[in-house]
Scaffold this active site. Sequence first.
Site, PDB file in Angstrom:
ATOM      1  N   SER A   7       3.844  11.583  -8.581  1.00 16.86           N
ATOM      2  CA  SER A   7       3.823  10.366  -7.900  1.00 16.86           C
ATOM      3  C   SER A   7       4.452   9.594  -9.113  1.00 16.86           C
ATOM      4  CB  SER A   7       2.565   9.800  -7.477  1.00 16.86           C
ATOM      5  OG  SER A   7       2.608   8.322  -7.394  1.00 16.86           O
ATOM      6  N   HIS A  32       7.188  12.117  -5.316  1.00 17.89           N
ATOM      7  CA  HIS A  32       6.375  11.245  -4.297  1.00 17.89           C
ATOM      8  C   HIS A  32       6.509   9.904  -4.651  1.00 17.89           C
ATOM      9  CE1 HIS A  32       2.728  10.616  -1.444  1.00 17.89           C
ATOM     10  NE2 HIS A  32       2.472   9.832  -2.536  1.00 17.89           N
ATOM     11  N   ASP A  34       5.390   5.958  -3.866  1.00 19.48           N
ATOM     12  CA  ASP A  34       4.184   4.880  -3.206  1.00 19.48           C
ATOM     13  C   ASP A  34       4.755   3.663  -3.231  1.00 19.48           C
ATOM     14  OD1 ASP A  34       1.970   6.926  -3.194  1.00 19.48           O
ATOM     15  OD2 ASP A  34       2.074   7.043  -5.106  1.00 19.48           O
ATOM     16  N   MET A  36       3.909   0.048  -1.747  1.00 21.15           N
ATOM     17  CA  MET A  36       2.665  -0.644  -1.392  1.00 21.15           C
ATOM     18  C   MET A  36       3.128  -2.199  -1.341  1.00 21.15           C
ATOM     19  SD  MET A  36       0.278   0.622  -4.546  1.00 21.15           S
ATOM     20  CE  MET A  36      -0.421   2.255  -4.594  1.00 21.15           C
ATOM     21  N   HIS A  65       5.706   7.433   0.720  1.00 19.72           N
ATOM     22  CA  HIS A  65       4.286   7.247   1.444  1.00 19.72           C
ATOM     23  C   HIS A  65       4.198   5.554   1.425  1.00 19.72           C
ATOM     24  CE1 HIS A  65      -0.240   7.492   0.287  1.00 19.72           C
ATOM     25  NE2 HIS A  65       0.089   6.957   1.582  1.00 19.72           N
ATOM     26  N   MET A  67       2.153   2.605   2.258  1.00 18.92           N
ATOM     27  CA  MET A  67       1.162   2.154   2.297  1.00 18.92           C
ATOM     28  C   MET A  67       1.386   0.603   2.896  1.00 18.92           C
ATOM     29  SD  MET A  67      -0.604   3.995  -0.801  1.00 18.92           S
ATOM     30  CE  MET A  67       0.865   4.093  -1.431  1.00 18.92           C
ATOM     31  N   MET A 136      -5.644  11.404   2.087  1.00 12.60           N
ATOM     32  CA  MET A 136      -6.202  10.372   0.895  1.00 12.60           C
ATOM     33  C   MET A 136      -7.327  10.658   0.201  1.00 12.60           C
ATOM     34  SD  MET A 136      -3.435   8.557   0.128  1.00 12.60           S
ATOM     35  CE  MET A 136      -4.243   7.849  -1.106  1.00 12.60           C
ATOM     36  N   GLY A 141      -3.940   2.624  -3.288  1.00 13.20           N
ATOM     37  CA  GLY A 141      -3.719   1.308  -3.809  1.00 13.20           C
ATOM     38  C   GLY A 141      -3.433   1.367  -5.304  1.00 13.20           C
ATOM     39  N   PHE A 142      -4.091   2.388  -6.063  1.00 17.15           N
ATOM     40  CA  PHE A 142      -3.806   2.398  -7.638  1.00 17.15           C
ATOM     41  C   PHE A 142      -3.800   3.890  -7.913  1.00 17.15           C
ATOM     42  CE2 PHE A 142      -6.132  -1.326  -6.394  1.00 17.15           C
ATOM     43  CZ  PHE A 142      -5.440  -2.392  -6.954  1.00 17.15           C
ATOM     44  N   GLY A 143      -3.054   4.133  -9.031  1.00 11.50           N
ATOM     45  CA  GLY A 143      -3.141   5.298  -9.544  1.00 11.50           C
ATOM     46  C   GLY A 143      -4.321   5.513 -10.501  1.00 11.50           C
ATOM     47  N   GLY A 144      -4.711   6.643 -10.871  1.00 10.21           N
ATOM     48  CA  GLY A 144      -5.681   6.901 -11.853  1.00 10.21           C
ATOM     49  C   GLY A 144      -7.242   6.677 -11.525  1.00 10.21           C
ATOM     50  N   ASP A 174      -3.534  13.532  -1.909  1.00 13.50           N
ATOM     51  CA  ASP A 174      -3.074  12.672  -2.778  1.00 13.50           C
ATOM     52  C   ASP A 174      -4.342  11.526  -3.501  1.00 13.50           C
ATOM     53  OD1 ASP A 174      -1.546  10.425  -3.652  1.00 13.50           O
ATOM     54  OD2 ASP A 174      -0.715   9.613  -2.023  1.00 13.50           O
ATOM     55  N   GLY A 175      -4.510  11.734  -4.720  1.00 15.48           N
ATOM     56  CA  GLY A 175      -5.386  11.030  -5.320  1.00 15.48           C
ATOM     57  C   GLY A 175      -6.430  11.630  -5.963  1.00 15.48           C
ATOM     58  N   GLY A 176      -6.282  11.435  -7.441  1.00 11.04           N
ATOM     59  CA  GLY A 176      -7.427  11.851  -8.418  1.00 11.04           C
ATOM     60  C   GLY A 176      -7.373  13.271  -8.533  1.00 11.04           C
ATOM     61  N   GLY A 196      -0.293  11.765 -10.047  1.00  4.62           N
ATOM     62  CA  GLY A 196       0.603  10.644 -10.573  1.00  4.62           C
ATOM     63  C   GLY A 196       0.202  10.631 -12.228  1.00  4.62           C
TER      64      GLY A 196
HETATM   65  C1  DX5 Z   1      -2.625   6.149  -4.236  1.00  4.77           C
HETATM   66  C2  DX5 Z   1      -1.217   6.550  -4.319  1.00  4.77           C
HETATM   67  C3  DX5 Z   1      -1.303   7.904  -5.060  1.00  4.77           C
HETATM   68  C4  DX5 Z   1      -1.500   7.777  -6.343  1.00  4.77           C
HETATM   69  C5  DX5 Z   1      -1.635   9.013  -7.215  1.00  4.77           C
HETATM   70  O1  DX5 Z   1      -2.646   4.845  -3.755  1.00  4.77           O
HETATM   71  O2  DX5 Z   1      -0.947   6.924  -3.019  1.00  4.77           O
HETATM   72  O3  DX5 Z   1      -0.130   8.677  -4.791  1.00  4.77           O
HETATM   73  O4  DX5 Z   1      -0.446   7.002  -7.291  1.00  4.77           O
HETATM   74  O5  DX5 Z   1      -2.162   8.833  -8.548  1.00  4.77           O
HETATM   75  P1  DX5 Z   1      -3.083   9.466  -9.163  1.00  4.77           P
HETATM   76  O6  DX5 Z   1      -2.801  11.132  -9.233  1.00  4.77           O
HETATM   77  O7  DX5 Z   1      -3.073   8.917 -10.476  1.00  4.77           O
HETATM   78  O8  DX5 Z   1      -4.596   9.310  -8.360  1.00  4.77           O
HETATM   79 ZN    ZN Z   2       0.517   8.476  -2.234  1.00 10.61          ZN
END
Ligand code: DX5
Ligand code: ZN
Length: 218
Positions: A7, A32, A34, A36, A65, A67, A136, A141-144, A174-176, A196
């Site tokens: 991502s 990927h 994202d 938002m 993606h 959102m 999900m 909303g956020f990476g990490g 997707d996520g974490g 990401g």
């Molecule tokens: C979350 C996004 C993800 C996110 C993944 O809102 O849809 O794609 O960026 O990031 P990591 O891998 O850091 O959780």
């Molecule tokens: Zn995503």
Amino acid sequence: MVKIAPSILSADFAKLGDEVKKLHDGGADIIHIDVMDGHFVPNMSFGPMVVSAIRSFTDLPFDVHLMMDNPMDYIGAFVEAGADSITVHGEVLPHLHRAVNYIKGFGVKAAVALNPSTPLSILDYILGDIDMVLIMTVNPGFGGQKFIPVMMEKIRRLYDIKNKSGFDFSIEVDGGIGLNNINDVVKAGADIIVAGSAVFNSDDIGATIKALREEALK
Ligand code: DX5
Ligand code: ZN
């Protein structure tokens, strides 16, 4: 075959083209993206113009993606910008069947994303229409953010539904996700893995993608 989809949300936005090229050279399978809107999720990222600006840096598929609260208004623009697949959230679309077929009408793949608290059952009658389901594994909303452990069970359930239904859709997560849990999500049934921060917070993007792939296939 498991695919790695980094991502670009965690990329350096000041050098987005170079970052995409790094993913390409580093062996990513999919990019990927994202999107938002600041309404559906409490953050904003980029729109079709940015997607179009990075399109020439790779020929890898762009997995967009959305959102957003009103994805229907922007699907055409993202396809025009170079999307190869469009993912919309089930939570915002009362006419999900129409939305999925609208996306496919543009000649791109159609996917539906589900937030952690959204049940799989909203997909019951469209599984034959979609190319991919995005589970999900954090609240978007956020990476990490941290992977929500009970999502492992949701992936397993979807994989079971897929096998019993005989429909051929991909399961994206997707996520974490990182080296610590990629093997578990793949064993649970995921075949497209978004990562990401795990990719961009590392010193060597190529080595990290390779390590993720190796760990996924163990
Ligand atoms: C979350 C996004 C993800 C996110 C993944 O809102 O849809 O794609 O960026 O990031 P990591 O891998 O850091 O959780
Ligand atoms: Zn995503």
